[in-house]
Design a protein around this motif. Structure first.
Motif, PDB file in Angstrom:
ATOM      1  N   GLN A  13       0.756  -1.281  -0.025  1.00  0.00           N
ATOM      2  CA  GLN A  13      -0.134  -0.263  -0.066  1.00  0.00           C
ATOM      3  C   GLN A  13       0.759   1.162  -0.121  1.00  0.00           C
ATOM      4  N   PRO A  14       0.409   2.329  -0.410  1.00  0.00           N
ATOM      5  CA  PRO A  14       1.260   3.698  -0.152  1.00  0.00           C
ATOM      6  C   PRO A  14       1.353   4.064   0.854  1.00  0.00           C
ATOM      7  N   GLY A  15       2.952   4.295   1.097  1.00  0.00           N
ATOM      8  CA  GLY A  15       3.439   4.689   2.285  1.00  0.00           C
ATOM      9  C   GLY A  15       4.185   3.422   3.070  1.00  0.00           C
ATOM     10  N   GLY A  16       3.808   2.199   2.395  1.00  0.00           N
ATOM     11  CA  GLY A  16       4.764   1.017   2.894  1.00  0.00           C
ATOM     12  C   GLY A  16       6.120   0.769   2.287  1.00  0.00           C
ATOM     13  N   SER A  17       6.507  -0.143   2.866  1.00  0.00           N
ATOM     14  CA  SER A  17       8.162  -0.294   2.528  1.00  0.00           C
ATOM     15  C   SER A  17       8.408  -1.799   1.833  1.00  0.00           C
ATOM     16  N   LEU A  18       9.149  -1.806   1.327  1.00  0.00           N
ATOM     17  CA  LEU A  18       9.892  -3.018   0.745  1.00  0.00           C
ATOM     18  C   LEU A  18      11.322  -3.024   0.604  1.00  0.00           C
ATOM     19  N   ARG A  19      12.037  -4.309   0.633  1.00  0.00           N
ATOM     20  CA  ARG A  19      13.489  -4.446   0.624  1.00  0.00           C
ATOM     21  C   ARG A  19      13.894  -5.373  -0.709  1.00  0.00           C
ATOM     22  N   LEU A  20      14.453  -4.774  -1.338  1.00  0.00           N
ATOM     23  CA  LEU A  20      14.908  -5.795  -2.870  1.00  0.00           C
ATOM     24  C   LEU A  20      16.371  -6.234  -2.490  1.00  0.00           C
ATOM     25  N   PHE A  21      16.443  -7.546  -2.868  1.00  0.00           N
ATOM     26  CA  PHE A  21      17.690  -8.182  -2.780  1.00  0.00           C
ATOM     27  C   PHE A  21      18.335  -8.486  -4.158  1.00  0.00           C
ATOM     28  N   CYS A  22      19.519  -8.463  -4.420  1.00  0.00           N
ATOM     29  CA  CYS A  22      20.094  -9.120  -5.713  1.00  0.00           C
ATOM     30  C   CYS A  22      21.391  -9.620  -5.173  1.00  0.00           C
ATOM     31  N   ALA A  23      21.493 -11.140  -5.490  1.00  0.00           N
ATOM     32  CA  ALA A  23      22.755 -11.830  -5.272  1.00  0.00           C
ATOM     33  C   ALA A  23      23.228 -12.409  -6.476  1.00  0.00           C
ATOM     34  N   ALA A  24      24.579 -12.520  -6.611  1.00  0.00           N
ATOM     35  CA  ALA A  24      25.203 -13.022  -7.545  1.00  0.00           C
ATOM     36  C   ALA A  24      25.648 -14.467  -7.358  1.00  0.00           C
ATOM     37  N   SER A  25      25.512 -15.361  -8.622  1.00  0.00           N
ATOM     38  CA  SER A  25      25.725 -16.906  -8.158  1.00  0.00           C
ATOM     39  C   SER A  25      27.455 -17.001  -7.931  1.00  0.00           C
ATOM     40  N   GLY A  26      28.065 -15.989  -8.444  1.00  0.00           N
ATOM     41  CA  GLY A  26      29.499 -16.111  -8.273  1.00  0.00           C
ATOM     42  C   GLY A  26      30.196 -15.066  -8.159  1.00  0.00           C
ATOM     43  N   ARG A  27      31.709 -14.991  -8.283  1.00  0.00           N
ATOM     44  CA  ARG A  27      32.172 -13.717  -7.970  1.00  0.00           C
ATOM     45  C   ARG A  27      32.380 -12.952  -9.499  1.00  0.00           C
ATOM     46  N   ILE A  28      32.096 -11.585  -9.459  1.00  0.00           N
ATOM     47  CA  ILE A  28      32.216 -11.085 -10.580  1.00  0.00           C
ATOM     48  C   ILE A  28      33.418 -10.095 -10.341  1.00  0.00           C
ATOM     49  N   PHE A  29      34.370 -10.121 -11.511  1.00  0.00           N
ATOM     50  CA  PHE A  29      35.624  -9.457 -11.455  1.00  0.00           C
ATOM     51  C   PHE A  29      35.266  -8.002 -11.849  1.00  0.00           C
ATOM     52  N   GLY A  30      36.241  -7.251 -11.062  1.00  0.00           N
ATOM     53  CA  GLY A  30      36.149  -5.857 -11.663  1.00  0.00           C
ATOM     54  C   GLY A  30      34.885  -4.758 -11.903  1.00  0.00           C
ATOM     55  N   ILE A  31      34.359  -5.064 -10.647  1.00  0.00           N
ATOM     56  CA  ILE A  31      32.979  -4.352 -10.269  1.00  0.00           C
ATOM     57  C   ILE A  31      33.265  -2.794 -10.289  1.00  0.00           C
ATOM     58  N   ARG A  32      32.658  -2.241 -11.042  1.00  0.00           N
ATOM     59  CA  ARG A  32      32.523  -0.754 -10.816  1.00  0.00           C
ATOM     60  C   ARG A  32      31.557   0.086 -10.249  1.00  0.00           C
ATOM     61  N   SER A  33      30.283  -0.592 -10.520  1.00  0.00           N
ATOM     62  CA  SER A  33      29.135  -0.222  -9.614  1.00  0.00           C
ATOM     63  C   SER A  33      28.228  -1.160  -9.423  1.00  0.00           C
ATOM     64  N   MET A  34      27.158  -1.345  -8.551  1.00  0.00           N
ATOM     65  CA  MET A  34      26.127  -2.170  -8.345  1.00  0.00           C
ATOM     66  C   MET A  34      24.842  -1.061  -8.235  1.00  0.00           C
ATOM     67  N   GLY A  35      23.894  -1.542  -8.839  1.00  0.00           N
ATOM     68  CA  GLY A  35      22.702  -0.703  -8.833  1.00  0.00           C
ATOM     69  C   GLY A  35      21.166  -1.429  -9.262  1.00  0.00           C
TER      70      GLY A  35
END
Length: 116
Positions: A13-35
């Protein structure tokens, strides 16, 4: 070969909250940014929030003060805490990892719907 899995969306509902998750299945080399990006029907995909390896952050003007991006390098995970949600936040949210080695990687998307 390394995949991103994003989750945590849902109906709130409007005014409520959520938390999103993002997981990598393995190591990612040379990360400049996540978003996080989002795309609503009939709209282009826009940046919501990003965080760099130097811990600098960037937010869309429409979410400043309401959303917070964070990361846990040990767990290869990035989060988006979404508070004070508005109907205009309704969209599919996509995790993004930008690598200086391999370019952009994307999650499959998670639906966020804000409605009374």
């Amino acid at each position: 070969q390394v995949q991103l899995v994003d989750s945590g969306g849902g109906l709130v509902q409007p005014g409520g909250s959520l938390r999103l998750f993002c997981a990598a299945s393995g190591r990612i080399f040379g990360i400049r940014s996540m978003g996080w990006y989002r795309q609503a029907p009939g709209k282009q995909r826009d940046l919501v929030a990003a965080i760099t390896g130097a811990d600098s952050t960037n937010y869309a003007d429409s979410v400043k003060g309401r959303f917070t991006i964070s990361r846990d390098n040990a767990k290869n995970t990035v989060y988006l805490q979404m508070n004070s949600l508005k109907p205009e936040d309704t969209a599919v949210y996509y995790c993004n990892v930008r690598s200086r080695v391999d370019g952009d990687r994307w999650g499959q998307g998670t639906q966020v719907t804000v409605s009374s």
